[in-house]
Motif scaffolding. Structure first.
Motif, short mmCIF file in Angstrom:
data_model
loop_
_atom_site.label_atom_id
_atom_site.label_comp_id
_atom_site.label_asym_id
_atom_site.label_seq_id
_atom_site.Cartn_x
_atom_site.Cartn_y
_atom_site.Cartn_z
N VAL A 20 36.96 31.06 38.52
CA VAL A 20 37.74 30.94 39.76
C VAL A 20 38.44 29.59 39.74
CG1 VAL A 20 37.68 30.91 42.29
CG2 VAL A 20 36.07 32.35 41.01
N SER A 21 39.74 29.61 39.91
CA SER A 21 40.49 28.35 39.86
C SER A 21 40.15 27.45 41.05
CB SER A 21 42.00 28.64 39.87
OG SER A 21 42.71 27.40 39.93
N GLY A 22 39.96 26.16 40.76
CA GLY A 22 39.75 25.19 41.85
C GLY A 22 41.07 24.51 42.20
N VAL A 80 45.25 17.68 30.57
CA VAL A 80 45.40 19.05 31.08
C VAL A 80 46.19 18.98 32.38
CG1 VAL A 80 44.20 21.12 31.92
CG2 VAL A 80 43.25 19.81 30.01
N GLU A 81 47.24 19.79 32.44
CA GLU A 81 48.07 19.83 33.67
C GLU A 81 47.24 20.32 34.86
OE1 GLU A 81 52.33 22.00 34.22
OE2 GLU A 81 50.56 23.31 34.29
N THR A 82 47.51 19.83 36.04
CA THR A 82 46.76 20.27 37.22
C THR A 82 47.39 21.56 37.73
OG1 THR A 82 46.14 18.02 37.81
CG2 THR A 82 46.04 19.66 39.57
N SER A 83 47.02 22.66 37.10
CA SER A 83 47.51 23.98 37.54
C SER A 83 46.46 25.03 37.22
CB SER A 83 48.82 24.34 36.81
OG SER A 83 48.54 24.67 35.45
N ALA A 84 46.53 26.12 37.99
CA ALA A 84 45.57 27.22 37.77
C ALA A 84 45.71 27.76 36.36
CB ALA A 84 45.82 28.30 38.80
N ARG A 85 46.97 27.79 35.87
CA ARG A 85 47.20 28.33 34.51
C ARG A 85 46.61 27.40 33.46
NH1 ARG A 85 53.07 29.56 31.51
NH2 ARG A 85 52.18 29.67 29.40
N ALA A 86 46.86 26.10 33.60
CA ALA A 86 46.41 25.14 32.57
C ALA A 86 44.89 25.08 32.50
CB ALA A 86 46.98 23.76 32.87
N VAL A 87 44.23 25.20 33.65
CA VAL A 87 42.76 25.16 33.62
C VAL A 87 42.22 26.39 32.92
CG1 VAL A 87 40.66 25.16 35.03
CG2 VAL A 87 42.57 23.66 35.64
N SER A 89 38.00 36.12 23.96
CA SER A 89 38.44 36.90 22.78
C SER A 89 39.17 36.02 21.77
CB SER A 89 39.37 38.03 23.25
OG SER A 89 40.50 37.46 23.90
N ARG A 90 39.51 34.79 22.19
CA ARG A 90 40.23 33.91 21.26
C ARG A 90 39.51 32.58 21.08
NH1 ARG A 90 46.50 35.30 23.13
NH2 ARG A 90 46.13 37.54 23.34
N GLY A 91 38.18 32.64 21.22
CA GLY A 91 37.40 31.43 20.97
C GLY A 91 37.05 30.65 22.21
N GLY A 92 37.52 31.09 23.38
CA GLY A 92 37.22 30.36 24.62
C GLY A 92 36.00 30.95 25.31
N VAL A 93 35.94 30.77 26.63
CA VAL A 93 34.72 31.19 27.33
C VAL A 93 34.95 32.17 28.48
CG1 VAL A 93 33.36 29.13 26.74
CG2 VAL A 93 34.81 29.13 28.80
N ILE A 94 36.20 32.43 28.87
CA ILE A 94 36.39 33.34 30.00
C ILE A 94 37.08 34.63 29.59
CG2 ILE A 94 36.38 31.56 31.81
CD1 ILE A 94 39.45 31.65 31.82
N ASP A 95 36.74 35.72 30.31
CA ASP A 95 37.42 37.01 30.13
C ASP A 95 38.43 37.23 31.26
OD1 ASP A 95 35.60 37.67 28.00
OD2 ASP A 95 34.10 38.11 29.53
N GLY A 96 38.06 36.69 32.45
CA GLY A 96 38.91 36.90 33.63
C GLY A 96 39.05 35.61 34.41
N TRP A 97 40.09 35.60 35.28
CA TRP A 97 40.41 34.36 36.01
C TRP A 97 41.04 34.73 37.35
CZ3 TRP A 97 39.01 29.54 35.79
CH2 TRP A 97 39.81 28.49 36.27
N LEU A 98 40.57 34.11 38.41
CA LEU A 98 41.16 34.35 39.73
C LEU A 98 42.04 33.16 40.10
CD1 LEU A 98 38.34 35.80 42.04
CD2 LEU A 98 40.03 37.02 40.67
N VAL A 99 43.29 33.47 40.47
CA VAL A 99 44.19 32.42 40.96
C VAL A 99 44.57 32.77 42.39
CG1 VAL A 99 45.09 32.00 38.63
CG2 VAL A 99 46.33 33.55 40.18
N ASP A 100 45.06 31.75 43.12
CA ASP A 100 45.51 32.02 44.49
C ASP A 100 46.82 32.82 44.45
OD1 ASP A 100 45.15 31.39 47.43
OD2 ASP A 100 47.21 30.72 47.08
N THR A 121 43.89 38.35 34.67
CA THR A 121 44.10 37.44 35.80
C THR A 121 44.48 38.22 37.06
OG1 THR A 121 44.82 35.73 34.27
CG2 THR A 121 45.43 35.43 36.59
N ARG A 122 43.86 37.83 38.17
CA ARG A 122 44.19 38.46 39.46
C ARG A 122 44.54 37.36 40.46
NH1 ARG A 122 43.93 41.45 36.21
NH2 ARG A 122 42.81 43.44 35.91
#
Ligand code: FO1
Length: 321
Positions: A228-230, A250-257, A265-276, A293-294
């Protein structure tokens, strides 16, 4: 269903309160575990202070100072003034009298040989928290901040300097010799859903993932991982994550975080992400980066909005199973 949250501090406390409210309203009987960041912790006047844990503990117990986001409600600061007078505590770090009771109990147990995990268990047993708090690790991994004037403890950078002096980097001391606590390992291996709380990605989520073996526990988990994006519309919801993000480029944006965490699936840690909803344009590029992303209302203003955000996170996780 077992839901495991990773995070710490005020944003995480609000999110977990919402998750607990959602679980209670749904009557699902889901169990909540929180793998808590311990890298904010530090020694003051010979006492072990654990801010990210205590913010969660007090919030779930309903005894927190909801204005400040840390410490106890109905506080007094008589002892803190004495500590400052004796010079054993910095005058810029306020330790309330009730809060000191927690630090004295914690330190007494630690000195008696209890692990941090055992201290978490004993402190949590006093109230019906509706969630199980476990430390990321039982070893001390205090975050230190590299500044032009040398290395200082994270708390000094955060509280004394309000993160206004440039940070050249963050490092968790002795993290290479740390390992996930037994509770953290069990909570991640046994989870049906893993959620990254809208906590500070650099100094709250980052140190948890920096514990050797932790990233693998998340990456290899059978559970879907939803964050969940902060950050909303380019601004931090609360705290000073922007200063931390800037320090690590890192840019201060929901996308950059989200890209900072990376698609599992590409070496990171999340499958899904919630943005405002204001960050809906981030959905397409993030989907292209392998992150489902939702865009949902992300502001947690009260139990209702917090419970709905938690429900949205679980709904996305269900889509990803
Ligand atoms: N934050 C402040 O801005 N000023 C303080 O004097 C302060 C004291 C304090 C004491 C105990 C505790 O658990 C937290 C405290 N915090 C204070 C907050 C703390 O620095 C932050 O909550 C986290 O470390 C950052 O997430």
């Amino acid at each position: 269903m077992r839901i495991t949250v990773i995070g710490g501090g005020v944003g995480c406390a609000r999110f977990v309160l919402g998750l607990r409210e959602h679980v209670r309203r749904s009557g699902s009987g889901d169990e909540i575990s929180v793998v808590v960041n311990t890298a904010d912790d530090w020694w003051v006047s010979g006492l072990r202070i654990a801010p990210d844990h205590d913010s969660l503990l007090y919030a779930l117990a309903g005894v927190n100072d909801t204005e400040r986001g840390w410490g106890r409600a109905g506080e007094s600061e008589r002892v803190s003034a004495e500590l400052a007078a004796w010079g054993t505590a910095p005058d810029w770090f306020t330790l309330g009298d009730l809060d000191l009771g927690t630090h004295i109990a914690r330190t007494a147990w630690l000195r008696g040989g209890a692990t941090v995990s055992e201290v978490f268990r004993r402190l949590g047993a006093r109230w019906d928290l509706g969630a199980t708090l476990v430390p990321a690790t039982d070893q001390e991994i205090d975050t230190h901040v590299q500044t032009d004037g040398g290395e200082i403890h994270f708390q000094e950078w955060w509280v004394r300097h309000r993160s206004q002096i440039p940070a050249r980097g963050f490092a968790q001391r002795d993290v290479s010799s740390a390992e996930p606590s037994p509770g953290a390992r069990a909570a991640l291996e046994g989870a049906d859903v893993i959620l990254l709380a809208p906590s500070n990605p650099i100094v709250s989520i980052g140190p948890v993932l920096a514990v050797p073996g932790m990233r693998d526990l998340v990456r290899e988990a059978a559970a879907p991982v939803v964050g969940v994006s902060g950050i909303i519309d380019g601004a931090v919801v609360r705290g000073m994550a922007d200063a931390c993000l800037a320090a690590v480029g890192v840019e201060t944006s929901a996308r950059a975080v989200a890209e900072h965490y990376g698609a599992r699936s590409r070496g990171g840690v999340i499958d899904g992400w919630l943005v405002d909803e204001t960050d809906a344009p981030a959905a397409a590029p993030l989907e292209a980066a392998g992150i489902a992303t939702r865009a949902v209302p992300l502001w947690m203003r009260d139990p209702d909005t917090s419970a709905r955000l938690a429900a949205d996170a679980l709904a996305l996780a269900r889509e990803l199973v």
